[in-house]
Design a protein around this motif. Sequence first.
Motif, PDB file in Angstrom:
ATOM      1  N   ALA A  10      37.433  85.661 -83.456  1.00  0.00           N
ATOM      2  CA  ALA A  10      37.212  86.987 -82.837  1.00  0.00           C
ATOM      3  C   ALA A  10      38.705  88.167 -83.576  1.00  0.00           C
ATOM      4  CB  ALA A  10      37.482  86.659 -81.689  1.00  0.00           C
ATOM      5  N   THR A  11      39.100  87.233 -84.156  1.00  0.00           N
ATOM      6  CA  THR A  11      40.265  88.283 -84.727  1.00  0.00           C
ATOM      7  C   THR A  11      40.173  87.928 -86.115  1.00  0.00           C
ATOM      8  OG1 THR A  11      41.522  85.984 -85.524  1.00  0.00           O
ATOM      9  CG2 THR A  11      42.537  87.282 -83.341  1.00  0.00           C
ATOM     10  N   GLY A  12      39.145  87.760 -86.753  1.00  0.00           N
ATOM     11  CA  GLY A  12      38.889  88.302 -88.321  1.00  0.00           C
ATOM     12  C   GLY A  12      38.004  89.670 -87.803  1.00  0.00           C
ATOM     13  N   SER A  37      42.307  81.235 -83.508  1.00  0.00           N
ATOM     14  CA  SER A  37      43.136  79.920 -83.831  1.00  0.00           C
ATOM     15  C   SER A  37      44.147  79.826 -82.999  1.00  0.00           C
ATOM     16  CB  SER A  37      44.105  79.845 -85.229  1.00  0.00           C
ATOM     17  OG  SER A  37      44.653  80.993 -85.496  1.00  0.00           O
ATOM     18  N   SER A  40      46.371  83.111 -82.741  1.00  0.00           N
ATOM     19  CA  SER A  40      46.625  84.039 -82.446  1.00  0.00           C
ATOM     20  C   SER A  40      46.492  83.897 -81.257  1.00  0.00           C
ATOM     21  CB  SER A  40      44.546  85.009 -82.983  1.00  0.00           C
ATOM     22  OG  SER A  40      44.131  84.783 -84.006  1.00  0.00           O
ATOM     23  N   GLY A 162      37.006  88.738 -96.148  1.00  0.00           N
ATOM     24  CA  GLY A 162      37.915  88.085 -94.587  1.00  0.00           C
ATOM     25  C   GLY A 162      38.752  88.904 -95.250  1.00  0.00           C
ATOM     26  N   GLN A 163      40.001  89.328 -93.346  1.00  0.00           N
ATOM     27  CA  GLN A 163      40.624  90.043 -93.682  1.00  0.00           C
ATOM     28  C   GLN A 163      42.028  89.562 -95.108  1.00  0.00           C
ATOM     29  OE1 GLN A 163      40.351  91.821 -90.336  1.00  0.00           O
ATOM     30  NE2 GLN A 163      41.387  93.139 -91.739  1.00  0.00           N
TER      31      GLN A 163
HETATM   32  P1  A2P Z   1      43.086  83.699 -87.084  1.00  0.00           P
HETATM   33  O1  A2P Z   1      42.902  84.943 -87.274  1.00  0.00           O
HETATM   34  O2  A2P Z   1      44.095  83.254 -85.745  1.00  0.00           O
HETATM   35  O3  A2P Z   1      43.303  82.788 -88.014  1.00  0.00           O
HETATM   36  P2  A2P Z   1      38.746  86.478 -91.926  1.00  0.00           P
HETATM   37  O4  A2P Z   1      37.671  85.887 -92.444  1.00  0.00           O
HETATM   38  O5  A2P Z   1      38.851  87.645 -91.663  1.00  0.00           O
HETATM   39  O6  A2P Z   1      39.808  85.758 -92.341  1.00  0.00           O
HETATM   40  O7  A2P Z   1      38.818  86.068 -90.231  1.00  0.00           O
HETATM   41  C1  A2P Z   1      38.995  84.063 -89.906  1.00  0.00           C
HETATM   42  C2  A2P Z   1      38.676  83.886 -88.379  1.00  0.00           C
HETATM   43  O8  A2P Z   1      38.473  82.893 -88.497  1.00  0.00           O
HETATM   44  C3  A2P Z   1      39.374  85.331 -87.632  1.00  0.00           C
HETATM   45  O9  A2P Z   1      39.475  85.172 -86.649  1.00  0.00           O
HETATM   46  C4  A2P Z   1      40.720  83.186 -87.557  1.00  0.00           C
HETATM   47  O10 A2P Z   1      41.411  82.952 -86.316  1.00  0.00           O
HETATM   48  C5  A2P Z   1      39.973  81.996 -87.628  1.00  0.00           C
HETATM   49  N1  A2P Z   1      40.357  81.326 -87.726  1.00  0.00           N
HETATM   50  C6  A2P Z   1      40.298  80.365 -88.473  1.00  0.00           C
HETATM   51  N2  A2P Z   1      40.579  79.009 -88.368  1.00  0.00           N
HETATM   52  C7  A2P Z   1      41.063  78.860 -87.330  1.00  0.00           C
HETATM   53  C8  A2P Z   1      40.872  77.669 -86.623  1.00  0.00           C
HETATM   54  N3  A2P Z   1      41.346  76.556 -87.231  1.00  0.00           N
HETATM   55  N4  A2P Z   1      40.212  77.436 -85.108  1.00  0.00           N
HETATM   56  C9  A2P Z   1      39.835  79.130 -85.342  1.00  0.00           C
HETATM   57  N5  A2P Z   1      39.649  80.040 -85.734  1.00  0.00           N
HETATM   58  C10 A2P Z   1      39.744  80.016 -86.743  1.00  0.00           C
END
Ligand code: A2P
Length: 336
Positions: A10-12, A37, A40, A162-163
């Motif tokens: 949800a934060t990505g 993760s 966050s 991604g971010q």
């Molecule tokens: P987090 O922000 O806590 O790292 P993007 O594609 O923009 O890089 O975003 C990837 C997304 O996947 C983010 O929301 C990230 O959360 C989440 N994510 C990455 N690793 C994990 C993990 N081990 N468990 C849960 N969510 C994860």
Amino acid sequence: RRFHVAVVGATGAVGQTMLAILAERDFPVGKLSLLASERSAGQQVEFNGEKVTIQDLATFDPAGVEIALFSAGGGISKEYAPKFAAAGAVVIDNSSSFRYDDDVPLVVSEVNPEAAKNRPRGIIANPNCSTMQLMPVLAPIHREYGIERVNVATYQSVSGAGQSGMEELGKQTAQLLGFQEIEPKKFPVQIAFNLIPHIDEFLDNGFTKEEMKLVWETRKILGDDSIQVNPTAVRVPVFYGHSEAVNIETKKKISADQARELLAAAPGVKVVDERRAGGYPTPVTHASGTDPVYVGRIREDISHPRGLNLWVVADNIRKGAALNAVQVAELVASGG
Ligand code: A2P
């Protein structure tokens, strides 16, 4: 009726846009569980004017979740999507982990919505962004004229990585304009003021996996393994919006006018095709932050009697990922 919806990642870049689109389209969200993760966990995010706390995916109990939108990378999907499905959720997964499995439908909402109904594992896959935007354009042409071969070169923005991809382009641009040294991290070489003909890993046949996704996914979505696809995937220093230079060869000749007319009526597609300066779609002037797949530069191939050229642009985070995932969720919610 309202649904208990979970967004994993949800934060990505994609997860954040999923939330915005759920709100924009007034999706019937009852309970909302936001997962990321442990880094966050505890952060708060606004949804429809209310604060929702991010929870750690690793310790979350999926019981009761009805629709789960996953966009946290392939490894996370592989591990957690089956757990959410086993707990009763329909998982709509944005990773490539399940896309090529025969018992997992691969759905573009305007093209093959009926495929979403048959989901024996409780998982529906969302196509890769570059295939996604091509499908609403190619499907109507394939139905009426039969596509034999597709030659495609992609121009893919950094938000697809991604971010951290967007941060790297911004940082390198600022550093280079300040005459500073740069150090590539997210991308294999410098991305600012450059182009990189390499996305995802190299495979034995010399193509990258990003390129082969276009081959495998086009055939699966259009339901025709005879379609030949010859892709080159390139990362470009654009923040939002993927572009594609596309050449197709059809069984039956299609003229530029016939293509324009067919595409003007195609759901999810917008024709922007005036032969003047600015009369064509670009990521910045048209696609970024919007829903349609734009098509322009429609012209007959001067080197092939049944060839047609197209320029296809869309917001890779919206139609290429988050929007289609929400559209598929709408199909599921309405009983599809
Ligand atoms: P987090 O922000 O806590 O790292 P993007 O594609 O923009 O890089 O975003 C990837 C997304 O996947 C983010 O929301 C990230 O959360 C989440 N994510 C990455 N690793 C994990 C993990 N081990 N468990 C849960 N969510 C994860």
